[in-house]
Scaffold this active site. Structure first.
Site, PDB file in Angstrom:
ATOM      1  N   TYR A   1     -14.983  19.683 -13.637  1.00 47.63           N
ATOM      2  CA  TYR A   1     -15.415  18.300 -13.669  1.00 47.63           C
ATOM      3  C   TYR A   1     -16.486  18.088 -12.589  1.00 47.63           C
ATOM      4  CZ  TYR A   1     -15.266  13.220 -13.586  1.00 47.63           C
ATOM      5  OH  TYR A   1     -15.605  11.897 -13.638  1.00 47.63           O
TER       6      TYR A   1
ATOM      7  N   ARG B   1       0.828  -1.209   0.000  1.00 46.66           N
ATOM      8  CA  ARG B   1       0.000   0.000   0.000  1.00 46.66           C
ATOM      9  C   ARG B   1       0.861   1.258   0.000  1.00 46.66           C
ATOM     10  NH1 ARG B   1      -1.553   1.768   4.474  1.00 46.66           N
ATOM     11  NH2 ARG B   1      -2.119  -0.242   5.347  1.00 46.66           N
TER      12      ARG B   1
ATOM     13  N   ASP C   1      -6.391  21.225 -12.295  1.00 49.18           N
ATOM     14  CA  ASP C   1      -6.760  19.950 -12.893  1.00 49.18           C
ATOM     15  C   ASP C   1      -6.347  20.026 -14.357  1.00 49.18           C
ATOM     16  OD1 ASP C   1      -8.013  17.822 -14.216  1.00 49.18           O
ATOM     17  OD2 ASP C   1      -9.667  17.745 -12.777  1.00 49.18           O
TER      18      ASP C   1
ATOM     19  N   LYS D   1      -7.539   9.469 -18.965  1.00 50.31           N
ATOM     20  CA  LYS D   1      -7.871  10.168 -20.212  1.00 50.31           C
ATOM     21  C   LYS D   1      -6.659  10.186 -21.159  1.00 50.31           C
ATOM     22  CE  LYS D   1     -11.622  10.816 -17.866  1.00 50.31           C
ATOM     23  NZ  LYS D   1     -11.920  12.022 -17.089  1.00 50.31           N
TER      24      LYS D   1
END
Ligand SMILES: *Cc1c(COP(=O)(O)O)cnc(C)c1O
Length: 365
Positions: free
Chosen positions: A98, A46, A168, A193
């Site tokens: 977004y 992790r 972003d 994306k």
């Protein structure tokens, strides 16, 4: 080195006899780690993974600041919100950002006592709300409206008032726009994306200008555990190498398609930052090296838009963008974005532009 060279080699280890150029994914939960934990750079899955390390090195080279990978773009956004915002803080968000970033801020973070203020991306209007803010969130070009704001000018004004700035950068990618070099403190993206561009994985990252800002982001990832699988990260690194090639093709085709649509009688409100008639064209041309893969436009109404989508033979009707497959969707079907019923967000892929133009022509007919 030029960007096309850097992106092909980004994050690859130094040549070693008989080793692959990009080592395969390392699948591990615990690692062998006897004795002092500090003597084992990898001890638990992790916290770190050699496959992440190489991809993060690649992103660090491309962003110009230390990068950390996350399980998704939303996990990366949540990490910046979570590491920076405390009860009583004010965050300024683009009202056209977004959708889910707004939902997260207006829902969970408002309930936790954070004041959320929203203002449109266009005309740098978020500047009017800097007073007393802790964090200013930018998204340029914004998704799906493709408005553009001036990152450098906004960062200068924000920093003068002690406000942190995050961008972003999903629609642009670090090859299209360099938020950290323009002054931003955080560059955040959904690597689902264009950065990876093959429609086969969900991923995100955060990069920072000042290494100290990464402490809180890393702590957040360790404790919340929004970590990606090694296979996704390895695929992402493999796909990243062609980002320059893909953007060259996709952005050139997007510009040609934007010009075609702007001249088409049944189409209105064509949006592409590389079109001279875009309201922020000059700013975009100064701030960006690629204008992106998305073209937005509006058809008469919902029925016309759906007829267009069904009539197209090459353009998949699907959400998301940035992929090498051309896609389009009627954005209003989701709710949440302030767009007309016939508003289409199209992602221009790597197909031959003549085939795409012919398909658009017949589908619009
Ligand atoms: C898709 C997207 C996100 C969310 O990314 P996921 O990888 O789907 O979690 C965030 N910001 C923008 C601009 C996006 O387009």
């Amino acid at each position: 080195m030029k960007p096309a060279t850097r992106v092909v080699r980004a994050g690859l280890p130094a040549p070693q006899q008989s080793a692959p150029y990009l080592p395969g994914p390392t699948f591990a939960a615990p690692y062998h780690a006897a004795g002092e934990p500090a003597s084992a750079p990898y001890n638990y899955g992790r916290l770190h993974n050699p496959t992440w390390t190489l991809f993060e090195q690649a992103l660090t080279e491309l962003e110009g600041g230390t990068a950390l990978v996350f399980a998704s773009g939303m996990a990366a956004i949540a990490a910046v919100f979570g590491a920076v915002l405390r009860p009583g803080d004010k965050v300024v968000l683009p009202s056209d950002s977004y959708y889910l970033a707004r939902v997260l801020a207006n829902g969970y973070f408002t309930q936790m006592g954070v004041q959320v203020v929203m203002s449109p991306t266009a005309n740098n209007s978020q500047l009017e709300h800097l007073d007393g803010a802790k964090l200013l969130w930018l998204e340029t070009p914004s998704n799906p409206g493709l408005d553009v704001c001036d990152i450098a000018a906004i960062c200068e004004a924000a920093h003068a008032q002690g406000v942190l700035v995050a961008v972003d950068n999903t629609t642009a990618t670090p090859l299209g726009q360099q938020p950290l070099a323009l002054g931003a403190d955080f560059s955040v993206a959904s690597d689902t994306k264009a950065l990876t561009g093959h429609s086969d994985l969900i991923l995100g990252h955060v990069a920072v200008r000042e290494p100290a800002l990464m402490d809180g982001i890393r702590m957040w990832r360790n404790q919340i555990g929004a970590v990606p699988g090694p296979m996704e990260v390895w695929l992402a690194h493999r796909s990243l190498a062609t980002l320059h090639l893909r953007l060259e093709r996709q952005c050139a085709s997007a510009l040609a398609i934007a010009h075609f649509l702007a001249a088409h009688p049944v189409v209105t409100d064509v949006r592409y930052p590389g079109l001279p008639q875009h309201p922020a064209y000059e700013l975009a041309a100064r701030q960006m090296t690629y204008f992106g893969t998305i073209v937005s436009f509006t058809l008469a109404d919902e029925a016309t838009a759906q007829r267009f989508l069904s009539a197209s033979k090459l353009i998949y009707e699907a959400t998301s963008f940035g992929s090498l497959h051309s896609t389009a969707e009627r954005r209003a079907r989701w709710g949440g974005d302030l767009v007309a019923a016939g508003f289409i967000r199209m992602n221009v892929g790597c197909e031959d532009v003549d085939d795409l133009l012919a398909d658009l022509e017949q589908a619009l007919g």
